[in-house]
Motif scaffolding. Structure first.
Motif, PDB file in Angstrom:
ATOM      1  N   GLY A  81       0.789  -1.223   0.000  1.00  0.00           N
ATOM      2  CA  GLY A  81       0.000   0.000   0.000  1.00  0.00           C
ATOM      3  C   GLY A  81       0.822   1.273   0.000  1.00  0.00           C
ATOM      4  O   GLY A  81       0.385   2.298  -0.523  1.00  0.00           O
ATOM      5  N   LYS A  82       2.020   1.223   0.559  1.00  0.00           N
ATOM      6  CA  LYS A  82       2.841   2.439   0.687  1.00  0.00           C
ATOM      7  C   LYS A  82       3.440   2.913  -0.631  1.00  0.00           C
ATOM      8  O   LYS A  82       3.897   4.055  -0.737  1.00  0.00           O
ATOM      9  N   TYR A  83       3.449   2.048  -1.639  1.00  0.00           N
ATOM     10  CA  TYR A  83       4.099   2.397  -2.898  1.00  0.00           C
ATOM     11  C   TYR A  83       3.136   3.108  -3.849  1.00  0.00           C
ATOM     12  O   TYR A  83       2.017   2.665  -4.055  1.00  0.00           O
ATOM     13  N   SER A  84       3.603   4.195  -4.464  1.00  0.00           N
ATOM     14  CA  SER A  84       2.761   4.926  -5.411  1.00  0.00           C
ATOM     15  C   SER A  84       2.610   4.180  -6.728  1.00  0.00           C
ATOM     16  O   SER A  84       1.595   4.321  -7.418  1.00  0.00           O
ATOM     17  N   ASP A  85       3.603   3.393  -7.099  1.00  0.00           N
ATOM     18  CA  ASP A  85       3.584   2.628  -8.346  1.00  0.00           C
ATOM     19  C   ASP A  85       4.040   1.202  -8.068  1.00  0.00           C
ATOM     20  O   ASP A  85       5.020   0.991  -7.342  1.00  0.00           O
ATOM     21  N   LEU A  86       3.342   0.252  -8.650  1.00  0.00           N
ATOM     22  CA  LEU A  86       3.709  -1.152  -8.485  1.00  0.00           C
ATOM     23  C   LEU A  86       4.188  -1.729  -9.810  1.00  0.00           C
ATOM     24  O   LEU A  86       3.753  -1.304 -10.873  1.00  0.00           O
ATOM     25  N   ASP A  87       5.088  -2.708  -9.713  1.00  0.00           N
ATOM     26  CA  ASP A  87       5.516  -3.438 -10.906  1.00  0.00           C
ATOM     27  C   ASP A  87       5.227  -4.924 -10.703  1.00  0.00           C
ATOM     28  O   ASP A  87       4.531  -5.309  -9.750  1.00  0.00           O
ATOM     29  N   GLY A  88       5.756  -5.749 -11.585  1.00  0.00           N
ATOM     30  CA  GLY A  88       5.443  -7.174 -11.547  1.00  0.00           C
ATOM     31  C   GLY A  88       5.875  -7.895 -10.287  1.00  0.00           C
ATOM     32  O   GLY A  88       5.366  -8.977  -9.984  1.00  0.00           O
ATOM     33  N   THR A  89       6.787  -7.309  -9.530  1.00  0.00           N
ATOM     34  CA  THR A  89       7.234  -7.933  -8.278  1.00  0.00           C
ATOM     35  C   THR A  89       6.274  -7.650  -7.125  1.00  0.00           C
ATOM     36  O   THR A  89       6.442  -8.195  -6.034  1.00  0.00           O
ATOM     37  N   HIS A  90       5.266  -6.796  -7.374  1.00  0.00           N
ATOM     38  CA  HIS A  90       4.314  -6.427  -6.321  1.00  0.00           C
ATOM     39  C   HIS A  90       2.940  -7.067  -6.508  1.00  0.00           C
ATOM     40  O   HIS A  90       2.034  -6.802  -5.708  1.00  0.00           O
ATOM     41  N   TYR A  91       2.795  -7.874  -7.550  1.00  0.00           N
ATOM     42  CA  TYR A  91       1.530  -8.554  -7.816  1.00  0.00           C
ATOM     43  C   TYR A  91       1.713 -10.064  -7.719  1.00  0.00           C
ATOM     44  O   TYR A  91       2.811 -10.581  -7.918  1.00  0.00           O
ATOM     45  N   THR A  92       0.609 -10.756  -7.419  1.00  0.00           N
ATOM     46  CA  THR A  92       0.646 -12.199  -7.195  1.00  0.00           C
ATOM     47  C   THR A  92      -0.488 -12.892  -7.943  1.00  0.00           C
ATOM     48  O   THR A  92      -1.608 -12.371  -8.004  1.00  0.00           O
ATOM     49  N   ARG A  93      -0.210 -14.059  -8.479  1.00  0.00           N
ATOM     50  CA  ARG A  93      -1.243 -14.891  -9.104  1.00  0.00           C
ATOM     51  C   ARG A  93      -1.893 -15.762  -8.032  1.00  0.00           C
ATOM     52  O   ARG A  93      -1.199 -16.442  -7.280  1.00  0.00           O
ATOM     53  N   VAL A  94      -3.209 -15.745  -7.972  1.00  0.00           N
ATOM     54  CA  VAL A  94      -3.938 -16.678  -7.102  1.00  0.00           C
ATOM     55  C   VAL A  94      -4.506 -17.766  -7.999  1.00  0.00           C
ATOM     56  O   VAL A  94      -5.396 -17.524  -8.816  1.00  0.00           O
ATOM     57  N   LEU A  95      -3.956 -18.969  -7.848  1.00  0.00           N
ATOM     58  CA  LEU A  95      -4.242 -20.071  -8.764  1.00  0.00           C
ATOM     59  C   LEU A  95      -5.383 -20.961  -8.302  1.00  0.00           C
ATOM     60  O   LEU A  95      -6.067 -21.576  -9.119  1.00  0.00           O
ATOM     61  N   ASP A  96      -5.559 -21.065  -6.985  1.00  0.00           N
ATOM     62  CA  ASP A  96      -6.609 -21.929  -6.436  1.00  0.00           C
ATOM     63  C   ASP A  96      -6.819 -21.540  -4.976  1.00  0.00           C
ATOM     64  O   ASP A  96      -5.963 -20.880  -4.368  1.00  0.00           O
TER      65      ASP A  96
END
Length: 218
Positions: A81-96
């Motif tokens: 939440g503290k970051y103004s911009d996110l990249d691919g290292t800040h997102y996660t895949r929920v698979l199941d």
């Protein structure tokens, strides 16, 4: 100092597969809306407690990694939440996921938000829902409670099976809407059939409860 009930992961963390950051195509549309919400201070960090708040997700097909009987999704990672911009290292895949067992199977370079179970419960309850935003705003939260808006029970904390079930009850058969988490101070959930619909509902909430209050104070 305000006691912050946020940020602690309560789901089973044993099924996390670390990997490189996600490709931009997986999250760029979600990031577009996240930047807007960050600028509105609906996503961020409580400065004294250093605890992040707010998380967002959108349905994404990840059957190439895992076959799943309910919708898969991409979500912001824990304490981003503290970051103004996110990249691919800040997102996660929920698979199941297994909501009643607090189990989440995920893949990314960061674990999923502590509220991932609530997102999973919403998608499992209604496959027409494609986007979920969890924002924080004391002004909106208090006024929604005062207005008698849809809400979960005050005794139910975030990130639990009980909250997941309460969430399912709140959305009922609705494909889009908002509700506040009475037992999770400042917490509000917005859901819709698309990112755009969830975004518009968020804008309406902000204009109704925050901008109108600013106009009165001026």
């Amino acid at each position: 100092m305000k006691v912050i009930d946020d940020g602690v992961i309560k789901y089973d963390r044993s099924n996390f597969s670390p990997c490189d950051g996600l490709a931009a195509s997986e999250f760029q549309n979600l990031e577009y809306w996240r930047k807007k919400l960050y600028q509105m201070n609906l996503i961020g960090e409580y400065p004294e407690a250093k605890v992040g708040f707010g998380n967002m997700s959108v349905v994404q097909d990840y059957s190439e990694f895992t076959e799943c009987s309910h919708p898969q999704f991409v979500i912001t990672g824990t304490q981003t939440g503290k970051y103004s911009d996110l990249d691919g290292t800040h997102y996660t895949r929920v698979l199941d996921y297994e909501v009643d067992r607090l189990k989440i199977k995920m893949m990314g370079s960061i674990e999923a938000s502590s509220e991932a179970l609530t997102h999973a419960a919403i998608y499992a309850a209604n496959s027409n829902i494609k986007a979920v935003f969890h924002i924080h705003s004391n002004e909106i939260w208090l006024q929604m409670l005062a207005d008698g808006s849809d809400k979960t029970c005050a005794s139910i904390p975030y990130g639990t099976v009980e909250m997941a079930h309460a969430t399912m009850k709140c959305i009922s058969n609705k494909d889009a809407g908002v509700f506040c988490m009475h037992g999770h101070e400042d917490g509000i959930v917005i859901y819709g059939r698309s990112l755009e619909e969830a975004g518009e509902l968020t804008n309406k909430l902000y204009k109704k409860y925050v901008q109108s209050e600013l106009q009165v104070s001026l």
